[in-house]
Design a protein around this motif. Sequence first.
Motif, PDB file in Angstrom:
ATOM      1  N   ILE A  74       0.841  -1.207   0.000  1.00 57.38           N
ATOM      2  CA  ILE A  74       0.000   0.000   0.000  1.00 57.38           C
ATOM      3  C   ILE A  74       0.872   1.253   0.000  1.00 57.38           C
ATOM      4  O   ILE A  74       0.684   2.170  -0.800  1.00 57.38           O
ATOM      5  N   SER A  77       2.739   1.796  -3.290  1.00 56.59           N
ATOM      6  CA  SER A  77       1.887   2.300  -4.367  1.00 56.59           C
ATOM      7  C   SER A  77       1.744   3.811  -4.269  1.00 56.59           C
ATOM      8  O   SER A  77       1.859   4.521  -5.284  1.00 56.59           O
ATOM      9  N   THR A  80       4.946   5.573  -5.333  1.00 58.89           N
ATOM     10  CA  THR A  80       5.118   5.603  -6.781  1.00 58.89           C
ATOM     11  C   THR A  80       4.199   6.644  -7.409  1.00 58.89           C
ATOM     12  O   THR A  80       4.587   7.334  -8.360  1.00 58.89           O
ATOM     13  N   MET A  81       2.991   6.779  -6.855  1.00 58.42           N
ATOM     14  CA  MET A  81       2.084   7.804  -7.367  1.00 58.42           C
ATOM     15  C   MET A  81       2.684   9.195  -7.185  1.00 58.42           C
ATOM     16  O   MET A  81       2.680  10.012  -8.104  1.00 58.42           O
ATOM     17  N   LEU A  84       5.452   9.729  -9.762  1.00 64.49           N
ATOM     18  CA  LEU A  84       4.974  10.002 -11.119  1.00 64.49           C
ATOM     19  C   LEU A  84       4.382  11.407 -11.208  1.00 64.49           C
ATOM     20  O   LEU A  84       4.647  12.152 -12.163  1.00 64.49           O
ATOM     21  N   LEU A  85       3.570  11.782 -10.205  1.00 62.12           N
ATOM     22  CA  LEU A  85       2.912  13.087 -10.248  1.00 62.12           C
ATOM     23  C   LEU A  85       3.939  14.217 -10.177  1.00 62.12           C
ATOM     24  O   LEU A  85       3.849  15.204 -10.905  1.00 62.12           O
ATOM     25  N   GLN A  87       7.087  14.078 -11.064  1.00 65.74           N
ATOM     26  CA  GLN A  87       7.863  14.078 -12.304  1.00 65.74           C
ATOM     27  C   GLN A  87       7.093  14.804 -13.407  1.00 65.74           C
ATOM     28  O   GLN A  87       7.672  15.506 -14.226  1.00 65.74           O
ATOM     29  N   ALA A  88       5.759  14.646 -13.398  1.00 64.94           N
ATOM     30  CA  ALA A  88       4.959  15.233 -14.464  1.00 64.94           C
ATOM     31  C   ALA A  88       4.703  16.709 -14.225  1.00 64.94           C
ATOM     32  O   ALA A  88       4.725  17.500 -15.165  1.00 64.94           O
ATOM     33  N   TYR A  89       4.457  17.119 -12.976  1.00 66.05           N
ATOM     34  CA  TYR A  89       3.970  18.482 -12.764  1.00 66.05           C
ATOM     35  C   TYR A  89       4.945  19.401 -12.039  1.00 66.05           C
ATOM     36  O   TYR A  89       4.831  20.615 -12.140  1.00 66.05           O
TER      37      TYR A  89
END
Lengths: 204, 192
Positions: A74, A77, A80-81, A84-85, A87-89
């Motif tokens: 848990i 996860s 990792t979210m 990713l978020l 890295q993107a924003y």
Amino acid sequence: MSQWKNFSKGFFKENAVFVLFLGLCPTLGVTTSAINGMGMGLATTFVLVMSNLVVSLVKSQIPDKVRIPSFIVIIASFVTMVELLMQAYVPALFEQLGLFIPLIVVNCIVLGRAEAFASKNNVFSSIIDGFGMGLGFAMALTILGGVREILGSGTIFGLNLHLFPLDADGNPTTMIVFVLAPGAFIALGYLIVLINKINKKSAK
Amino acid sequence: MAKRESSFLNMVLTLLMITFIASAALGYLYELTKGPIAASKLAKLNNAITQVVPEFDTIPSSEIYKMGVDGDTLVFYPAMKDSILVGTAVSTFTNKGFSGYINLMVGFLPDGTIHNISVLEHKETPGLGDKMTKKKSDWSVQFNGKNPAEFKIKVTKDRGDVDAITASTISSRAFCDAVDRAYKAYMEGGKK
């Protein structure tokens, strides 16, 4: 225990960094500036709140013998979210913290709260606990980062404070040791002394 | 609700469910963020290219060519204006930094003169070695407009022409190493 006490214990009485000495690896590693400390602290807060929430929701469904692997999945996860978020924003902050974001998985605070608090309390208390511990951690990291940034670079949140005299090339002569690894230990040591003193006074 | 018993079936089913939900959620989020992540990486690359070469009207990141050097790859981004080559941005590297790997973007004019240099990635010490970035100091400006044919890319301690960053000779040496590698590769066969 009242919810307010539940929330505020993360800041002083049970502060993860200054009192419990948990999660010191990211604490010492990322706090070269106030903004880095704050980013790391807020990322950890998000993971703490979300993992506390989910763990307390599913706690009755998880057999005792596999609870640690379940919690780790848990937590991983959500980490990792966040990765990713970010890295993107917010790629600029991600570049600074990059290596330490995946390490939130093994941050003992997150697993510790899931095991010691969220798996025994209801959903609402667990969320409050996650916020309190997380923001207390963020506060500790921001203060430590701020102290190191002021002494080591002469700035705070990137703003020049003009505290230090300039050398021949026009660069401020700051105490560079504070942005290096030894400075983290020195600054953290003095902050712990200070917080202990405050805690002792308020306990009297 | 009472706690579930730790029977074999219960344990397997619980772990299966948790990992299944977790992987589904992550897969969805990965698809969602793939676009923005790629876009922000490309924007950073294009930004670095624009900084190091003269004005151009093509998209250099679409005409790249590569060259293997010293166990890694240098990437060349030619920049054209009115179909004439105005400069080439070279993504170069060194492993000799104080904290290892440094990634630079060096812009060369067609005759090999350095136009500008931008740091893509480094882990050098804040306050010392990180002065190689334009954000922290003007140190790397001394390379601009110099042709490595007559300007020796070595710090003055190694009998070169580059003034090292005060108290950061290792970082400065590494920086020179990366620039030198880019120049040699560019002159040897990177030119097109």
